[in-house]
Design an enzyme around this catalytic site. Sequence first.
Site, PDB file in Angstrom:
ATOM      1  N   ASP A 157       5.672   0.900  11.715  1.00 55.34           N
ATOM      2  CA  ASP A 157       4.424   0.248  11.327  1.00 55.34           C
ATOM      3  C   ASP A 157       4.343  -1.201  11.800  1.00 55.34           C
ATOM      4  O   ASP A 157       3.323  -1.865  11.571  1.00 55.34           O
ATOM      5  CB  ASP A 157       4.254   0.302   9.805  1.00 55.34           C
ATOM      6  CG  ASP A 157       3.741   1.650   9.330  1.00 55.34           C
ATOM      7  OD1 ASP A 157       3.334   2.462  10.173  1.00 55.34           O
ATOM      8  OD2 ASP A 157       3.745   1.893   8.104  1.00 55.34           O
ATOM      9  N   ILE A 215       9.207   7.582  16.188  1.00 54.43           N
ATOM     10  CA  ILE A 215       8.733   8.207  14.951  1.00 54.43           C
ATOM     11  C   ILE A 215       7.474   9.044  15.186  1.00 54.43           C
ATOM     12  O   ILE A 215       7.409  10.215  14.824  1.00 54.43           O
ATOM     13  CB  ILE A 215       8.456   7.145  13.874  1.00 54.43           C
ATOM     14  CG1 ILE A 215       9.673   6.235  13.684  1.00 54.43           C
ATOM     15  CG2 ILE A 215       8.080   7.819  12.556  1.00 54.43           C
ATOM     16  CD1 ILE A 215      10.910   6.920  13.194  1.00 54.43           C
ATOM     17  N   ARG A 222      -8.077  -0.688   5.387  1.00 56.16           N
ATOM     18  CA  ARG A 222      -7.220   0.323   4.763  1.00 56.16           C
ATOM     19  C   ARG A 222      -5.867  -0.258   4.368  1.00 56.16           C
ATOM     20  O   ARG A 222      -5.216   0.268   3.467  1.00 56.16           O
ATOM     21  CB  ARG A 222      -6.997   1.502   5.711  1.00 56.16           C
ATOM     22  CG  ARG A 222      -8.236   2.322   6.007  1.00 56.16           C
ATOM     23  CD  ARG A 222      -7.889   3.513   6.891  1.00 56.16           C
ATOM     24  NE  ARG A 222      -6.758   4.233   6.340  1.00 56.16           N
ATOM     25  CZ  ARG A 222      -5.668   4.590   7.025  1.00 56.16           C
ATOM     26  NH1 ARG A 222      -5.584   4.286   8.316  1.00 56.16           N
ATOM     27  NH2 ARG A 222      -4.700   5.227   6.452  1.00 56.16           N
ATOM     28  N   LYS A 237       0.827  -1.209   0.000  1.00 56.03           N
ATOM     29  CA  LYS A 237       0.000   0.000   0.000  1.00 56.03           C
ATOM     30  C   LYS A 237       0.857   1.254   0.000  1.00 56.03           C
ATOM     31  O   LYS A 237       0.603   2.209  -0.744  1.00 56.03           O
ATOM     32  CB  LYS A 237      -0.915   0.015   1.229  1.00 56.03           C
ATOM     33  CG  LYS A 237      -1.843   1.225   1.279  1.00 56.03           C
ATOM     34  CD  LYS A 237      -2.467   1.450   2.633  1.00 56.03           C
ATOM     35  CE  LYS A 237      -1.546   2.247   3.539  1.00 56.03           C
ATOM     36  NZ  LYS A 237      -2.246   2.889   4.670  1.00 56.03           N
ATOM     37  N   ASN A 238       1.906   1.267   0.828  1.00 54.86           N
ATOM     38  CA  ASN A 238       2.728   2.464   0.964  1.00 54.86           C
ATOM     39  C   ASN A 238       3.574   2.755  -0.274  1.00 54.86           C
ATOM     40  O   ASN A 238       4.155   3.830  -0.383  1.00 54.86           O
ATOM     41  CB  ASN A 238       3.638   2.348   2.187  1.00 54.86           C
ATOM     42  CG  ASN A 238       2.863   2.448   3.491  1.00 54.86           C
ATOM     43  OD1 ASN A 238       1.715   2.905   3.506  1.00 54.86           O
ATOM     44  ND2 ASN A 238       3.467   2.015   4.582  1.00 54.86           N
ATOM     45  N   ARG A 269       2.004  14.534  12.542  1.00 57.83           N
ATOM     46  CA  ARG A 269       2.564  14.292  11.222  1.00 57.83           C
ATOM     47  C   ARG A 269       2.422  15.529  10.330  1.00 57.83           C
ATOM     48  O   ARG A 269       1.742  15.519   9.304  1.00 57.83           O
ATOM     49  CB  ARG A 269       1.906  13.078  10.566  1.00 57.83           C
ATOM     50  CG  ARG A 269       2.153  11.796  11.340  1.00 57.83           C
ATOM     51  CD  ARG A 269       1.964  10.570  10.497  1.00 57.83           C
ATOM     52  NE  ARG A 269       0.572  10.238  10.270  1.00 57.83           N
ATOM     53  CZ  ARG A 269       0.160   9.174   9.595  1.00 57.83           C
ATOM     54  NH1 ARG A 269       1.028   8.347   9.085  1.00 57.83           N
ATOM     55  NH2 ARG A 269      -1.113   8.938   9.436  1.00 57.83           N
ATOM     56  N   PRO A 270       3.085  16.632  10.681  1.00 57.27           N
ATOM     57  CA  PRO A 270       2.902  17.884   9.942  1.00 57.27           C
ATOM     58  C   PRO A 270       3.448  17.798   8.525  1.00 57.27           C
ATOM     59  O   PRO A 270       4.273  16.952   8.197  1.00 57.27           O
ATOM     60  CB  PRO A 270       3.691  18.895  10.775  1.00 57.27           C
ATOM     61  CG  PRO A 270       4.736  18.079  11.462  1.00 57.27           C
ATOM     62  CD  PRO A 270       4.076  16.759  11.752  1.00 57.27           C
ATOM     63  N   VAL A 271       2.968  18.707   7.680  1.00 58.19           N
ATOM     64  CA  VAL A 271       3.396  18.747   6.276  1.00 58.19           C
ATOM     65  C   VAL A 271       4.390  19.875   6.032  1.00 58.19           C
ATOM     66  O   VAL A 271       4.660  20.223   4.887  1.00 58.19           O
ATOM     67  CB  VAL A 271       2.176  18.898   5.341  1.00 58.19           C
ATOM     68  CG1 VAL A 271       1.253  17.693   5.478  1.00 58.19           C
ATOM     69  CG2 VAL A 271       1.424  20.193   5.634  1.00 58.19           C
ATOM     70  N   ASP A 272       4.955  20.427   7.101  1.00 58.75           N
ATOM     71  CA  ASP A 272       5.843  21.565   6.916  1.00 58.75           C
ATOM     72  C   ASP A 272       7.079  21.214   6.091  1.00 58.75           C
ATOM     73  O   ASP A 272       7.569  22.044   5.315  1.00 58.75           O
ATOM     74  CB  ASP A 272       6.251  22.156   8.280  1.00 58.75           C
ATOM     75  CG  ASP A 272       6.900  21.140   9.196  1.00 58.75           C
ATOM     76  OD1 ASP A 272       6.551  19.949   9.112  1.00 58.75           O
ATOM     77  OD2 ASP A 272       7.755  21.535  10.006  1.00 58.75           O
ATOM     78  N   CYS A 303      -4.821   8.696  10.018  1.00 56.60           N
ATOM     79  CA  CYS A 303      -4.822   8.011  11.312  1.00 56.60           C
ATOM     80  C   CYS A 303      -4.490   8.963  12.452  1.00 56.60           C
ATOM     81  O   CYS A 303      -3.689   9.877  12.295  1.00 56.60           O
ATOM     82  CB  CYS A 303      -3.785   6.880  11.309  1.00 56.60           C
ATOM     83  SG  CYS A 303      -4.343   5.380  10.495  1.00 56.60           S
ATOM     84  N   ARG A 336      -4.256  10.941   4.549  1.00 55.42           N
ATOM     85  CA  ARG A 336      -3.252  11.981   4.487  1.00 55.42           C
ATOM     86  C   ARG A 336      -2.303  11.825   3.303  1.00 55.42           C
ATOM     87  O   ARG A 336      -1.774  12.818   2.810  1.00 55.42           O
ATOM     88  CB  ARG A 336      -2.479  12.069   5.795  1.00 55.42           C
ATOM     89  CG  ARG A 336      -1.619  10.901   6.147  1.00 55.42           C
ATOM     90  CD  ARG A 336      -0.766  11.229   7.375  1.00 55.42           C
ATOM     91  NE  ARG A 336       0.146  12.327   7.138  1.00 55.42           N
ATOM     92  CZ  ARG A 336      -0.013  13.558   7.615  1.00 55.42           C
ATOM     93  NH1 ARG A 336      -1.043  13.848   8.355  1.00 55.42           N
ATOM     94  NH2 ARG A 336       0.871  14.494   7.349  1.00 55.42           N
TER      95      ARG A 336
END
Length: 429
Positions: free
Chosen positions: A316, A338, A408, A22-23, A131-134, A126, A102
């Site tokens: 994971d 993480i 998922r 999936k990833n 888990r920022p997108v900066d 999740c 996300r």
Amino acid sequence: MDRIRIVGGRELNGVIPISGAKNAALPLMIASLLTPETLTLENVPDLADVNRLLRILGNHGVDHMVEGRRFGDSPDASRTIRLSARDIVDTTAPYELVSKMRASFWVVAPLLARMGEAKVSLPGGCAIGTRPVDLLIMALEKLGAKVEIEAGYVHATAPKGLRGAEIEFPKVTVGGTHTAMMAAATAQGATRILNAAREPEVVDLAACLNKMGAKISGAGRSEIEIEGVGRLNGARHRVLPDRIEAGTYAIAAAMAGGDVLLAGAEAGALQNALDALVAAGAQVAVSNEGVRVKRNGAGLSPVDVETAPFPGFPTDLQAQFMALMTRAKGDSRITETIFENRFMHVQELARLGARIRLEGDVALVEGVERLEGAPVMATDLRASVSLVIAALAAEGETMVNRVYHLDRGFERLEAKLSGCGAVIERLSS
């Protein structure tokens, strides 16, 4: 809402085929936005997240055709999906779509690279931390984009196109590396990505982009070099096997006992996790067929693990390994480096009789002689499958609620486990 019923105490014996990752599939599908030609992806898993991303891509104008299993095929036969983004009809990814997954935020990179503009909602996903997108935004700005945050949306523009640059991430980020590679593939000039993620899924995306005409070297190392090209073409690419699914079933076999062949699993992609299983008392053998995991009923030994970016122990697989350690003969420490908030499975494991104490980012697990079945509730994708693993060894019946999380990331989980002797079934409400 569906539930999964499990009666523990059965060994697992047989073959579990490992699906496409999936990833890896998600960023590969998003890369289809970079070209007006058709991108054909083989070995795509049939998962809720994959099907949701197809709807999101369709919102941008991507046509898709799914080649399913043909008559006479094995139930485990994989899907092939053809994606064609000949015309981008919308450069906005709305909240109601992006908030559900996300990874869909990554469409910002190919939309910006190809169309010069993208407006993408800040993501959801999740509940395992912020888990920022900066860092993703920083990468786009380094490549010359102007980025503004407007009412919960990231609005990125580059009317004159993106330009190659040096991008150094202050910490390893898989999403940032995916984004930077897709954005830089058609940028003017050369790009260097420093402190890049080294995950196999990053290598898989680079391999696909190169088939499409990109010039990317160094994927799998901490420094990636990209020479921008004018345009990308269509290609055909096979999604690599899912190392997290393989690791999950390897842990399940160690938990329940028995002898399981993980067909198609690539040991090199999860060596750290396999080493931890061997230390815990499982036997692991690697062959051209995949990875075989055995445990003959002897007790499990406690093993300390600490999550880390690849090639370290995967975050994971942290919840799954914690479930295994609940039956170890002794105490173990599991350190999560993480994501914050990724210990939400602890309270549910405790309902089965586990003894776990939390101290910040460390879970102290005291092994118990037995677990007992009980009703439990999934909180996120990996937490939900950790409850399944614990239930396989618990005495009596366990009912796992809110299993939509499992859908998922795990294709045909009940069928794969029941095919090896587990008593497991899905109950639809």
